[in-house]
Scaffold this motif. Sequence first.
Motif, PDB file in Angstrom:
ATOM      1  N   LEU A 151       0.828  -1.209   0.000  1.00 34.83           N
ATOM      2  CA  LEU A 151       0.000   0.000   0.000  1.00 34.83           C
ATOM      3  C   LEU A 151       0.863   1.260   0.000  1.00 34.83           C
ATOM      4  CD1 LEU A 151      -2.758  -1.076   2.556  1.00 34.83           C
ATOM      5  CD2 LEU A 151      -3.012  -0.826   0.087  1.00 34.83           C
ATOM      6  N   LYS A 152       1.960   1.212   0.742  1.00 26.94           N
ATOM      7  CA  LYS A 152       2.869   2.354   0.759  1.00 26.94           C
ATOM      8  C   LYS A 152       3.482   2.589  -0.619  1.00 26.94           C
ATOM      9  CE  LYS A 152       4.201   2.335   5.658  1.00 26.94           C
ATOM     10  NZ  LYS A 152       5.323   2.151   6.621  1.00 26.94           N
ATOM     11  N   VAL A 153       3.813   1.499  -1.312  1.00 26.02           N
ATOM     12  CA  VAL A 153       4.377   1.611  -2.656  1.00 26.02           C
ATOM     13  C   VAL A 153       3.371   2.267  -3.596  1.00 26.02           C
ATOM     14  CG1 VAL A 153       5.082   0.294  -4.692  1.00 26.02           C
ATOM     15  CG2 VAL A 153       6.016  -0.288  -2.449  1.00 26.02           C
ATOM     16  N   VAL A 154       2.103   1.811  -3.545  1.00 23.49           N
ATOM     17  CA  VAL A 154       1.071   2.393  -4.409  1.00 23.49           C
ATOM     18  C   VAL A 154       0.905   3.876  -4.101  1.00 23.49           C
ATOM     19  CG1 VAL A 154      -1.381   2.350  -4.994  1.00 23.49           C
ATOM     20  CG2 VAL A 154      -0.143   0.196  -4.673  1.00 23.49           C
ATOM     21  N   ASP A 155       0.875   4.224  -2.822  1.00 21.80           N
ATOM     22  CA  ASP A 155       0.708   5.624  -2.430  1.00 21.80           C
ATOM     23  C   ASP A 155       1.875   6.477  -2.918  1.00 21.80           C
ATOM     24  OD1 ASP A 155      -0.780   7.661  -0.890  1.00 21.80           O
ATOM     25  OD2 ASP A 155       1.011   7.676   0.361  1.00 21.80           O
ATOM     26  N   GLU A 156       3.092   5.948  -2.791  1.00 24.53           N
ATOM     27  CA  GLU A 156       4.279   6.703  -3.223  1.00 24.53           C
ATOM     28  C   GLU A 156       4.308   6.866  -4.737  1.00 24.53           C
ATOM     29  OE1 GLU A 156       8.015   8.740  -2.725  1.00 24.53           O
ATOM     30  OE2 GLU A 156       6.243   8.352  -1.471  1.00 24.53           O
ATOM     31  N   ILE A 157       3.967   5.820  -5.462  1.00 17.58           N
ATOM     32  CA  ILE A 157       3.970   5.897  -6.924  1.00 17.58           C
ATOM     33  C   ILE A 157       2.888   6.861  -7.418  1.00 17.58           C
ATOM     34  CG2 ILE A 157       3.436   4.560  -9.020  1.00 17.58           C
ATOM     35  CD1 ILE A 157       5.012   2.242  -7.794  1.00 17.58           C
ATOM     36  N   SER A 158       1.773   6.948  -6.663  1.00 22.27           N
ATOM     37  CA  SER A 158       0.693   7.857  -7.078  1.00 22.27           C
ATOM     38  C   SER A 158       1.134   9.315  -7.083  1.00 22.27           C
ATOM     39  CB  SER A 158      -0.521   7.687  -6.160  1.00 22.27           C
ATOM     40  OG  SER A 158      -0.257   8.220  -4.873  1.00 22.27           O
TER      41      SER A 158
END
Length: 251
Positions: A10-17
């Motif tokens: 989830l952190k990866v998705v948030d950072e990539i967003s």
Amino acid sequence: MSETTLLRALKVVDEISSHPEGLGFSAIRIFLGNPSPTTVNKILKELLGMDVLQKTPGKTYVLGTRAYFWGKAAARSNDPMRIVRAHMRGLHEEFQASVNLFTCSQGSLFCLESFVAPHSPSMWSAGQSLALSLPVVGSVFFHDPAQLRDEGFLQQELAAHREEIALDDVKTMIREALQTRIQDDGGLFYPGMRRFAVPIREQERTVLVLGLGVLEARLNRSEIRDRIVSGMVEARESIEQRFNHQYAEKD
């Protein structure tokens, strides 16, 4: 995925967003605190497999189509009018009251939405419009404040109303409504019917008014009146927060 891996994903998705150009493998690994390459590969494989992420020809990772549809679904559920209707329905059901949403255009109040209780004849259904006049619940928030300080105007408005009303009582009601941003008409205009209203402001301008009417006999206990006021203030704050959040997103 374990809870720890899920949290990392989830952190990866948030950072990539927040990186429209995407992030490479090394940048993602550094962001996660340099876990093993195997761990990073596992997270990315899961997200790619669910189309949450996509890998570009330049070997960076960007949001995939599933994330796009998640965003669309979230936008629908946070639609401002959906939130307004939810608050209106909640007030209607909790207090067995009529709840109306008004806007003002060219000197007329127009009812946009309505949850009408059968025992509240002085409230009106969606689609109706009335000339902007003082006895109409919530109209104080659309009138020019200078006009509301004009005793001649107030006397003219009261003379047109069929009920005999003391001017001082009306002036007190107006003053308190403008100071607190909640109108309690005290049953002045329609005996037996107590009406409340709150203005909905968007970028410092009143664009809507939320009104509620309830039989005065139901307010024989002071806590009911207090609960209505509390519920309407809560609705006003929630709706305004959503309305003004739209502009913050655009900025």
